[in-house]
Design a protein around this motif. Sequence first.
Motif, PDB file in Angstrom:
ATOM      1  N   PRO A 154       3.209   0.703   5.609  1.00  0.00           N
ATOM      2  CA  PRO A 154       1.909   0.052   5.791  1.00  0.00           C
ATOM      3  C   PRO A 154       1.112  -0.184   4.513  1.00  0.00           C
ATOM      4  O   PRO A 154      -0.120  -0.261   4.573  1.00  0.00           O
ATOM      5  CB  PRO A 154       1.180   1.046   6.685  1.00  0.00           C
ATOM      6  CG  PRO A 154       1.677   2.380   6.223  1.00  0.00           C
ATOM      7  CD  PRO A 154       3.132   2.159   5.856  1.00  0.00           C
ATOM      8  N   ALA A 155       1.749  -0.306   3.354  1.00  0.00           N
ATOM      9  CA  ALA A 155       1.017  -0.506   2.104  1.00  0.00           C
ATOM     10  C   ALA A 155       0.248  -1.835   2.133  1.00  0.00           C
ATOM     11  O   ALA A 155       0.814  -2.886   2.442  1.00  0.00           O
ATOM     12  CB  ALA A 155       1.989  -0.492   0.927  1.00  0.00           C
ATOM     13  N   GLY A 156      -1.016  -1.788   1.775  1.00  0.00           N
ATOM     14  CA  GLY A 156      -1.849  -2.983   1.791  1.00  0.00           C
ATOM     15  C   GLY A 156      -1.322  -4.082   0.901  1.00  0.00           C
ATOM     16  O   GLY A 156      -1.397  -5.265   1.245  1.00  0.00           O
ATOM     17  N   GLU A 157      -0.760  -3.717  -0.262  1.00  0.00           N
ATOM     18  CA  GLU A 157      -0.264  -4.729  -1.183  1.00  0.00           C
ATOM     19  C   GLU A 157       0.881  -5.539  -0.584  1.00  0.00           C
ATOM     20  O   GLU A 157       1.072  -6.721  -0.927  1.00  0.00           O
ATOM     21  CB  GLU A 157       0.199  -4.079  -2.487  1.00  0.00           C
ATOM     22  CG  GLU A 157       1.368  -3.121  -2.324  1.00  0.00           C
ATOM     23  CD  GLU A 157       1.631  -2.281  -3.551  1.00  0.00           C
ATOM     24  OE1 GLU A 157       2.334  -2.761  -4.463  1.00  0.00           O
ATOM     25  OE2 GLU A 157       1.105  -1.142  -3.609  1.00  0.00           O
ATOM     26  N   THR A 158       1.624  -4.924   0.318  1.00  0.00           N
ATOM     27  CA  THR A 158       2.739  -5.626   0.941  1.00  0.00           C
ATOM     28  C   THR A 158       2.245  -6.686   1.918  1.00  0.00           C
ATOM     29  O   THR A 158       2.773  -7.801   1.971  1.00  0.00           O
ATOM     30  CB  THR A 158       3.668  -4.619   1.640  1.00  0.00           C
ATOM     31  OG1 THR A 158       4.240  -3.769   0.633  1.00  0.00           O
ATOM     32  CG2 THR A 158       4.780  -5.312   2.406  1.00  0.00           C
ATOM     33  N   TYR A 159       1.202  -6.363   2.679  1.00  0.00           N
ATOM     34  CA  TYR A 159       0.613  -7.366   3.563  1.00  0.00           C
ATOM     35  C   TYR A 159       0.007  -8.500   2.744  1.00  0.00           C
ATOM     36  O   TYR A 159       0.137  -9.679   3.099  1.00  0.00           O
ATOM     37  CB  TYR A 159      -0.456  -6.738   4.461  1.00  0.00           C
ATOM     38  CG  TYR A 159       0.079  -5.721   5.441  1.00  0.00           C
ATOM     39  CD1 TYR A 159       0.473  -6.102   6.726  1.00  0.00           C
ATOM     40  CD2 TYR A 159       0.210  -4.385   5.084  1.00  0.00           C
ATOM     41  CE1 TYR A 159       0.972  -5.178   7.624  1.00  0.00           C
ATOM     42  CE2 TYR A 159       0.704  -3.449   5.977  1.00  0.00           C
ATOM     43  CZ  TYR A 159       1.085  -3.848   7.246  1.00  0.00           C
ATOM     44  OH  TYR A 159       1.577  -2.924   8.129  1.00  0.00           O
TER      45      TYR A 159
END
Length: 242
Positions: A154-159
């Motif tokens: 769930p890493a924000g940078e991935t979204y």
Amino acid sequence: MNQKPDTPNRADFAHVTDWVFDLDNTLYPRRTNLFAQIDRNMTAYVAELLSLPEDEARAMQKRYYREHGTTLAGLMHHHGIDSNAFLERVHDIDYSHVEPDPALGRAIAALPGRKFIFTNGDTRHARRTAEALGVLDHFDDIFDIVAADLVPKPAGETYDKFLGLNRIDAANAAMFEDLPRNLTVPKSLGMRTVLVVPSNMKEAVGESWEHERTHDEAIDYVTDDLAGFLVALGPQIARATG
């Protein structure tokens, strides 16, 4: 988990132009046990890499998964493994257990706008799974762990990378996931969120911490029938508020 609606309000989805689906245990039901094969392969990989008995290898695998988002991320961080070799090994599985789902295919095809698979697995696994389900041709693209630079949900940078690469306005997107924690960032970005759960809640649902109540606020809807949920939205969603 607080009670969440399981029947979609069409007005809540009338604005959606981009539909985002997790792969494992979301597009196909958990009872298929496809991911169970991957899970066993990961345990075997850890056991061989570190010369551990199976029970210790599994405990370490699960610790890396919890602490780093994926077993792969943990193994890269602590042991510097080759990601390509790992992904090829763990996805060497039997796809014959995946049954075609024509109803799901029709429901996805009827959605207005673009459709994406967003997975912590790799593209080869996603394509083979979606092909076995009979839904591959209905998707515009697959965003996998390699495209995410090996940084998992769930890493924000991935979204952020997924949305930017595909020029998606999160306010006009909906995401379907089987893990509550993976819906926290999408919800914060303004996406409509749907949690996909097993049709029989007596089925194993993975690690208990994956379903912690702390993620309740990230969930708009819950469904145990993805195809039925999409069909209930109707083929003319854009007219829902007309």
